[in-house]
Design a protein around this motif. Structure first.
Motif, PDB file in Angstrom:
ATOM      1  N   LEU A   1      29.007  38.389  -1.262  1.00 43.71           N
ATOM      2  CA  LEU A   1      28.138  37.476  -0.536  1.00 43.71           C
ATOM      3  C   LEU A   1      26.856  38.166  -0.116  1.00 43.71           C
ATOM      4  O   LEU A   1      26.815  39.375   0.076  1.00 43.71           O
ATOM      5  CB  LEU A   1      28.850  36.950   0.714  1.00 43.71           C
ATOM      6  N   GLY A   2      25.832  37.364   0.076  1.00 40.35           N
ATOM      7  CA  GLY A   2      24.577  37.830   0.637  1.00 40.35           C
ATOM      8  C   GLY A   2      24.338  37.184   1.990  1.00 40.35           C
ATOM      9  O   GLY A   2      25.167  36.421   2.493  1.00 40.35           O
ATOM     10  N   ILE A   3      23.205  37.486   2.564  1.00 42.57           N
ATOM     11  CA  ILE A   3      22.862  36.982   3.895  1.00 42.57           C
ATOM     12  C   ILE A   3      22.871  35.455   3.942  1.00 42.57           C
ATOM     13  O   ILE A   3      23.451  34.854   4.854  1.00 42.57           O
ATOM     14  CB  ILE A   3      21.476  37.522   4.334  1.00 42.57           C
ATOM     15  N   ASN A   4      22.234  34.809   2.969  1.00 39.87           N
ATOM     16  CA  ASN A   4      22.130  33.348   2.998  1.00 39.87           C
ATOM     17  C   ASN A   4      23.486  32.663   2.891  1.00 39.87           C
ATOM     18  O   ASN A   4      23.726  31.657   3.561  1.00 39.87           O
ATOM     19  CB  ASN A   4      21.194  32.850   1.891  1.00 39.87           C
ATOM     20  N   GLN A   5      24.376  33.199   2.060  1.00 35.00           N
ATOM     21  CA  GLN A   5      25.709  32.608   1.938  1.00 35.00           C
ATOM     22  C   GLN A   5      26.480  32.722   3.251  1.00 35.00           C
ATOM     23  O   GLN A   5      27.174  31.799   3.657  1.00 35.00           O
ATOM     24  CB  GLN A   5      26.512  33.251   0.798  1.00 35.00           C
TER      25      GLN A   5
END
Length: 185
Positions: A81-85
């Protein structure tokens, strides 16, 4: 006759106090069931917040850091995952998630790396130390979660899960509507 003149204003007052207008939310023209549901929900939400704070404290984190760490630990390994997810899933701002993730990185609980195809994005994975903390927490967490939800049948638990997902998805829109109404009064 006196009762009728007193009753009519009471009825008018009650109509003015309705907290919902959709027929699906009213029972016999009253909002008593909705208000009871909200009171019960707020009481349960308060208990969930306290449990979350205790879980986080048990492993030396803030409640938000705990939620991020849990989300990362339970995400598919082949899809970091990244920040936006994370922000989308937890219904938080990207800027706030970035600050909290950086704290987790500083404590060596999360590893941050560049996305292989998009240089603007990062990928986040839980480190061995992060997993060790969550393993210690699990023994504490299990009986608490069982106590919070154990009275529900499997079907009831599934239904609650689906309903809360729908409510969470719509909640932000409702809060924005409240802000708009407040600003235009």
């Amino acid at each position: 006759m006196l009762n009728l003149s007193i009753r009519e204003p009471e009825v008018d007052v009650l109509v003015g106090l309705l907290t919902a207008s959709k027929p699906e939310l009213l029972d016999g023209g009253e909002d008593r069931t909705l208000r009871t549901l909200l009171h019960d929900y707020f009481a349960f939400a308060r208990n969930l917040e306290e449990a979350r704070a205790k879980f986080a404290s048990y492993i030396g984190l803030s409640p938000t850091q705990y939620m991020i760490l849990i989300l990362l630990a339970h995400s598919p390994q082949d899809e970091p995952l990244g920040i936006n997810q994370i922000a989308d899933r937890l219904h938080l701002s990207g800027a706030f998630v970035t600050i909290e993730v950086n704290k987790l990185v500083a404590e060596d609980l999360v590893h941050k790396s560049g996305h292989p195809t998009d240089g603007r994005r990062v990928q986040l994975v839980v480190t061995e130390e992060g997993l060790n903390r969550l393993k210690r927490l699990a023994a504490f967490q299990r009986p608490v979660n069982d106590a919070l939800f154990g009275m529900l049948s499997h079907d009831e638990f599934g239904q609650l899960s689906r309903l809360l997902a729908k409510l969470a998805a719509n909640g932000e829109k409702a809060v924005k509507l409240a802000g708009y109404i407040e600003a235009t009064r």
